[in-house]
Design a protein around this motif. Structure first.
Motif, mmCIF file in Angstrom:
data_model
loop_
_atom_site.group_PDB
_atom_site.id
_atom_site.type_symbol
_atom_site.label_atom_id
_atom_site.label_comp_id
_atom_site.label_asym_id
_atom_site.label_seq_id
_atom_site.Cartn_x
_atom_site.Cartn_y
_atom_site.Cartn_z
ATOM 1 N N ARG A 75 0.840 -1.210 0.000
ATOM 2 C CA ARG A 75 0.000 0.000 0.000
ATOM 3 C C ARG A 75 0.874 1.259 0.000
ATOM 4 N NH1 ARG A 75 -5.391 -0.816 1.078
ATOM 5 N NH2 ARG A 75 -5.932 -2.854 1.925
ATOM 6 N N SER A 76 1.895 1.243 0.834
ATOM 7 C CA SER A 76 2.796 2.390 0.917
ATOM 8 C C SER A 76 3.559 2.598 -0.392
ATOM 9 C CB SER A 76 3.765 2.188 2.086
ATOM 10 O OG SER A 76 4.602 3.299 2.229
ATOM 11 N N LEU A 77 4.030 1.513 -0.978
ATOM 12 C CA LEU A 77 4.777 1.617 -2.230
ATOM 13 C C LEU A 77 3.919 2.138 -3.380
ATOM 14 C CD1 LEU A 77 6.830 -1.670 -1.945
ATOM 15 C CD2 LEU A 77 7.788 0.643 -2.151
ATOM 16 N N ALA A 78 2.621 1.895 -3.337
ATOM 17 C CA ALA A 78 1.726 2.313 -4.420
ATOM 18 C C ALA A 78 1.252 3.750 -4.279
ATOM 19 C CB ALA A 78 0.522 1.381 -4.485
ATOM 20 N N GLU A 79 1.574 4.415 -3.177
ATOM 21 C CA GLU A 79 1.083 5.780 -2.962
ATOM 22 C C GLU A 79 1.540 6.736 -4.056
ATOM 23 O OE1 GLU A 79 2.214 6.913 0.986
ATOM 24 O OE2 GLU A 79 0.599 5.747 1.899
ATOM 25 N N ASP A 80 2.778 6.616 -4.513
ATOM 26 C CA ASP A 80 3.298 7.539 -5.528
ATOM 27 C C ASP A 80 2.846 7.201 -6.935
ATOM 28 O OD1 ASP A 80 4.649 9.074 -3.665
ATOM 29 O OD2 ASP A 80 6.494 7.905 -3.850
ATOM 30 N N GLU A 81 2.677 5.908 -7.224
ATOM 31 C CA GLU A 81 2.284 5.482 -8.574
ATOM 32 C C GLU A 81 1.482 4.201 -8.493
ATOM 33 O OE1 GLU A 81 1.077 5.192 -11.839
ATOM 34 O OE2 GLU A 81 2.528 6.827 -11.893
ATOM 35 N N PRO A 82 0.154 4.292 -8.692
ATOM 36 C CA PRO A 82 -0.700 3.116 -8.562
ATOM 37 C C PRO A 82 -0.818 2.248 -9.826
ATOM 38 C CG PRO A 82 -2.052 5.044 -8.876
ATOM 39 C CD PRO A 82 -0.616 5.529 -8.794
ATOM 40 N N HIS A 83 -0.143 2.615 -10.928
ATOM 41 C CA HIS A 83 -0.240 1.826 -12.150
ATOM 42 C C HIS A 83 0.207 0.390 -11.880
ATOM 43 C CE1 HIS A 83 0.713 0.367 -16.224
ATOM 44 N NE2 HIS A 83 -0.271 1.181 -16.584
ATOM 45 N N TYR A 84 -0.465 -0.566 -12.509
ATOM 46 C CA TYR A 84 -0.230 -1.972 -12.187
ATOM 47 C C TYR A 84 1.196 -2.456 -12.440
ATOM 48 C CZ TYR A 84 -0.875 -3.265 -17.145
ATOM 49 O OH TYR A 84 -0.762 -3.389 -18.495
ATOM 50 N N ILE A 85 1.917 -1.899 -13.399
ATOM 51 C CA ILE A 85 3.268 -2.409 -13.669
ATOM 52 C C ILE A 85 4.212 -2.171 -12.496
ATOM 53 C CG2 ILE A 85 5.324 -2.187 -15.138
ATOM 54 C CD1 ILE A 85 3.403 -1.918 -17.521
ATOM 55 N N PRO A 86 4.369 -0.940 -11.982
ATOM 56 C CA PRO A 86 5.259 -0.786 -10.831
ATOM 57 C C PRO A 86 4.717 -1.447 -9.569
ATOM 58 C CG PRO A 86 4.288 1.341 -11.411
ATOM 59 C CD PRO A 86 3.905 0.371 -12.486
ATOM 60 N N VAL A 87 3.401 -1.446 -9.388
ATOM 61 C CA VAL A 87 2.836 -2.064 -8.185
ATOM 62 C C VAL A 87 3.112 -3.575 -8.203
ATOM 63 C CG1 VAL A 87 0.729 -2.567 -6.892
ATOM 64 C CG2 VAL A 87 1.076 -0.287 -7.849
ATOM 65 N N MET A 88 2.836 -4.218 -9.334
ATOM 66 C CA MET A 88 3.083 -5.658 -9.431
ATOM 67 C C MET A 88 4.578 -5.981 -9.371
ATOM 68 S SD MET A 88 0.371 -6.911 -12.291
ATOM 69 C CE MET A 88 -1.286 -7.399 -11.840
#
Length: 174
Positions: A31-44
């Motif tokens: 959740r914390s890592l996705a705060e700056d960029e929620p696009h699926y490629i960096p999140v995954m």
């Protein structure tokens, strides 16, 4: 958010079971890592790294994404992998088609198993949703038989629930 993203492994010791993965901590970290960029490629990408680093006895952790009616290889950690998997084929295709988690203690006993890595002996696959439809699956393999149990299933389903809540899947073309 105050979550230590560079903490040592997200494991804790249980006297009867040995080391257990702290899935709540992993969900908070993603959740914390996705705060700056929620696009699926960096999140995954970060999710597969978190799981690979913090779960014991894995040889593959990653994602397959719905694309043109089949599953296409997405971000992962591990050896090279199958690029496309048809719905209903193998553990991943079965999880996507049935829209249910597949916990397989011995992949060699799973009808139609696809051996992308011959070293894999057990596998768990969790469907990921957008607007009630499967858009991807989380796939985790182990070289050990019976590596995954009901605690892993519940923990990974909670981890996927966090992914579903925070991730932008809008440009996935199913």
């Amino acid at each position: 958010m105050g979550v230590n993203l560079n903490s040592s492994r997200s494991l804790f010791y249980m006297e009867d079971s040995g080391f257990m993965t702290d899935y709540k901590l992993l969900a908070a970290q993603i959740r914390s890592l996705a705060e700056d960029e929620p696009h699926y490629i960096p999140v995954m990408s970060n999710a597969s790294a978190l799981l690979n680093e913090n779960m014991e006895d894995l040889n593959w952790a990653g994602f397959y994404i719905m694309n043109k009616g089949s599953l296409m290889l997405g971000p992962f950690q591990g050896k090279v992998a199958c690029i496309r998997i048809e719905l209903g084929k193998g553990v991943c295709g079965t999880a996507a088609l049935r829209d249910e988690t597949q916990l397989v203690k011995d992949v060699h006993q799973f009808p139609g198993h696809i051996a992308c890595d011959s070293a894999s002996n057990s596998e768990i696959v969790v469907p990921i949703h957008r607007d009630g439809k499967v858009v991807a699956v989380l796939d985790i393999d182990s070289p050990s038989l019976s590596r995954f149990d009901e605690q892993d299933k519940a923990g990974l389903e909670e981890f996927v629930k966090a992914l579903e809540e925070i991730t932008d899947f809008s440009d996935i073309q199913e």
